[in-house]
Design a protein around this motif. Structure first.
Motif, short mmCIF file in Angstrom:
data_model
loop_
_atom_site.label_atom_id
_atom_site.label_comp_id
_atom_site.label_asym_id
_atom_site.label_seq_id
_atom_site.Cartn_x
_atom_site.Cartn_y
_atom_site.Cartn_z
N ALA A 77 -21.62 -11.95 23.44
CA ALA A 77 -21.51 -13.53 22.23
C ALA A 77 -20.55 -14.19 21.39
O ALA A 77 -19.54 -14.13 20.66
N TRP A 78 -21.66 -12.13 20.08
CA TRP A 78 -20.63 -13.12 18.33
C TRP A 78 -19.31 -11.59 18.72
O TRP A 78 -18.63 -12.05 18.32
N GLU A 138 -17.05 -11.84 21.23
CA GLU A 138 -16.11 -12.58 21.48
C GLU A 138 -15.58 -13.37 20.15
O GLU A 138 -14.75 -13.79 20.51
N LEU A 139 -16.54 -13.61 19.71
CA LEU A 139 -16.07 -14.81 18.59
C LEU A 139 -14.97 -14.70 17.90
O LEU A 139 -14.20 -15.00 17.49
N ARG A 140 -15.44 -13.18 17.03
CA ARG A 140 -15.20 -12.52 16.05
C ARG A 140 -13.46 -12.16 16.71
O ARG A 140 -12.78 -12.00 15.93
N ARG A 166 -11.25 -13.40 18.54
CA ARG A 166 -10.26 -14.29 18.50
C ARG A 166 -11.09 -15.54 17.32
O ARG A 166 -12.24 -16.06 17.38
N SER A 167 -10.25 -15.68 16.98
CA SER A 167 -10.44 -17.21 15.72
C SER A 167 -10.52 -18.31 16.38
O SER A 167 -10.84 -19.03 16.49
N ARG A 168 -9.62 -18.32 17.34
CA ARG A 168 -9.67 -19.45 18.84
C ARG A 168 -11.36 -19.91 19.62
O ARG A 168 -11.95 -18.43 20.21
N PRO A 169 -11.34 -20.42 19.89
CA PRO A 169 -12.39 -21.20 21.00
C PRO A 169 -12.36 -20.44 22.21
O PRO A 169 -11.19 -20.35 22.84
N THR A 170 -13.92 -20.77 22.93
CA THR A 170 -13.52 -20.54 24.72
C THR A 170 -14.80 -20.11 24.72
O THR A 170 -15.83 -19.38 25.18
N ARG A 171 -14.32 -20.74 26.48
CA ARG A 171 -14.88 -20.64 27.61
C ARG A 171 -13.90 -20.42 28.53
O ARG A 171 -13.12 -20.37 28.51
N ARG A 172 -14.33 -19.63 29.38
CA ARG A 172 -13.81 -18.93 30.51
C ARG A 172 -13.94 -19.36 31.48
O ARG A 172 -15.43 -19.34 32.05
N HIS A 197 -9.27 -30.84 26.76
CA HIS A 197 -8.93 -28.74 26.29
C HIS A 197 -8.35 -28.50 26.19
O HIS A 197 -6.81 -28.46 26.81
N GLU A 213 -11.67 -25.99 24.27
CA GLU A 213 -11.84 -27.53 23.17
C GLU A 213 -10.73 -27.40 22.58
O GLU A 213 -9.48 -26.45 21.84
#
Lengths: 378, 180
Positions: free
Chosen positions: A61-62, A64-66, A68-74, A279, A294
């Protein structure tokens, strides 16, 4: 001692949790529940299993966060019947997709230059001057539409049931509004082109082709779904209002839904993806996957009112937007500045490009020169 | 109006993520009852604060912001048409989940669990084993049998544990519920 600490202390030391420890919080039922959740061996075991599952996915999870500096849920959503009344924004870069599409569908014409151009069905090119009112005639001399106060109106023309396309190209520094034959409103942002039927035909889906950015307010007609085609990605709406934008040279197609709901699907997969309000759907042109995150809806639609809102954006990425909005070309050779992150609000009609650059200079000093709409930053 | 972002917050952000990811997932789970979804929700919340460069000080504020965000996102999901049409609501009715009592209750459970866990983790191995079993409400006798040690050893280990735990509980932890 605070509540959590008091309870933790009592539990660790096998003491009863006293009335005082609760500090008047919770009724007996909830107190029993909390105590049980924290001491029942089955509940603890369950929690521990679950905890391990989460703990194990933490690293990924970390990462993935790193990444993209943009957010996300697939989200992969099942086929969904698009609902009426949808407003959304579509941000899209078309890159090579657009290039291939342009080669197939139309004659190559640069979008730059300082005038809005309209390519009629017979290939003649008209210049649209939003300062004055005019009627648009086709080769046969029939009125296909009229232009007043910066809006191209196709609603009033009486034309035969025949699928004929117009294509409009908006240069940098300009925007225009269209009123299509079905009553759909479209606002096109700078550096955008769109191909659309001058009259939508009964029994056919309403299908338009876009490259760049646009805000759509689609007239409700459940019998004739409205489709916006952007290379391999398509957006389908049955209902009313949405905003779309697309730009060449960007690796992704982005869609933000403000209200209602909308279905997205790409040419190769039959699966539709539902987008819900607030979204952003990011469609990666290479791996053809949709990522839902979001979105700040207000920011995404700000351009329709002349706003330019940047949040946590690298200067290098801001340049593209500034170029479109102000019809300038910006060259920045300072790599460090290009990577510098800024947040700012501007308004195209209030701040000039010089003022914008001067604001940015306050945060990160640099020199620039302007010559014939060419800006060089050192 | 221009405000420059503080890009030096990355470490702080990572620290916060490491500490709170798992408890927040467990907290989200109490709403949505789905592991994958809980992770997605928590990840989303972190992405939002990262993207918006939200850094709330002191940490207490950040924590309650995170818990509240996770709660709101979870409830949004449960209210979404997608969820309603595709899943039966497994966890009672939505109204009960939306109450402040439920929120506080789950937050307390989440926080106490973490305090207890990290406290126990600091204990020496033998001591730790005894405490872990006693937390599952095993009697001293049962613990003695389980670990094949004498009843007296169990009691000694427990006393040792309490002594070691005391200072830990006094300091070291930051709480989300300073007002309680």
């Amino acid at each position: 001692m605070r509540l959590s600490k008091r309870i933790a202390d009592a539990i660790l030391k096998e003491k009863r949790i006293e009335e005082d420890d609760w500090g008047g919080h919770f009724d007996q039922k909830n107190r029993d529940y909390i105590y049980n959740r924290l001491t029942d061996s089955e509940a603890l075991e369950q929690r521990e299993d679950l905890r391990n599952e989460f703990e194990n996915s933490k690293e990924r999870a970390w990462a993935e966060l790193r990444e993209r500096s943009r957010p996300t849920r697939r989200i992969h959503l099942p086929i969904f019947i698009a609902k009426i009344a949808a407003i959304f924004i579509f941000l899209l870069g078309l890159g090579f997709l657009y290039t291939s599409y342009m080669k197939d569908q139309t004659k190559e014409l640069p979008v730059d230059g300082n005038v809005i151009t309209l390519i009629m069905d017979d290939g003649t090119v008209k210049i649209i001057n939003t300062e004055k009112e005019e009627e648009l005639l086709n080769a046969k001399g029939q009125i296909v539409g009229e232009q007043e106060k910066g809006t191209l109106n196709y609603m009033r023309a009486a034309l035969p049931e025949e699928l004929v396309y117009n294509e409009i190209k908006v240069p940098y520094g300009k925007t225009i509004k269209l009123l299509l034959s079905d009553g759909t409103h479209v606002q096109l942002n700078a550096g955008t082109s769109m191909r659309y039927p001058i009259k939508f035909i009964k029994g056919n889906e309403r299908h338009v082709f876009l490259e760049g950015e646009a805000f759509f307010v689609v007239a409700k007609d459940s019998l004739h779904p409205f489709r916006v085609q952007m290379g391999d990605l398509e957006v389908k709406v049955l209902g009313t209002r949405f905003n779309v934008a697309s730009y060449a040279g960007e690796p992704e197609i982005k869609t933000v839904l403000v209200e209602g709901s909308v279905a997205l699907y790409d040419a190769e997969s039959p699966q539709e993806t539902l987008l819900t309000p607030g979204h952003l759907a990011t469609w990666d042109k290479e791996d053809k996957k949709i990522l839902i995150t979001e979105a700040d809806v207000e920011r995404c639609t700000a351009w329709t009112k002349g706003g330019l809102i940047f949040r946590g954006m690298a200067f290098g990425d801001m340049i593209k937007k500034l170029e479109r909005a102000y019809n300038v070309s910006i060259t920045c050779t300072n790599q460090e500045l290009n990577n510098e992150i800024f947040s700012a609000n501007f308004h195209v009609e209030i701040e000039s490009i010089e003022q914008v650059l001067d604001y940015i200079k306050l945060q990160y000093p640099f020199d620039y020169t302007i010559e014939n709409q060419r800006i060089n930053i050192n | 109006m221009l405000y420059k972002n503080l890009s030096s917050d990355r470490n702080e952000y990572e620290e916060c993520f490491n500490e709170l990811f798992t408890p927040l997932c467990l907290f989200a789970y109490s709403y949505v009852r789905d592991g994958q979804l809980s992770k997605d929700i928590v990840q989303d919340v972190f992405m939002v604060i990262w993207k918006k460069k939200i850094f709330l000080k002191p940490e207490v504020v950040l924590k309650s912001y995170l818990y509240t965000s996770v709660k709101n996102k979870s409830l949004d999901y449960l209210k979404s048409k997608y969820h309603k049409t595709n899943c039966k609501l497994v966890n009672g009715n939505l109204e009960a989940l939306g109450t402040n009592d439920f929120f506080l209750r789950e937050m307390v459970v989440s926080e106490v669990s973490e305090i207890v866990r990290s406290a126990v983790k600091t204990l020496p191995p033998k001591c730790k084993k005894v405490i872990e079993l006693s937390l599952g409400e095993l009697s001293n006798k049962a613990i003695a049998e389980e670990l094949s040690i004498s009843l007296n050893t169990v009691k000694t280990q427990k006393r040792l544990a309490y002594k070691k735990l005391r200072p830990l509980l006094k300091e070291h932890f930051i709480f989300i519920l300073p007002f309680l």
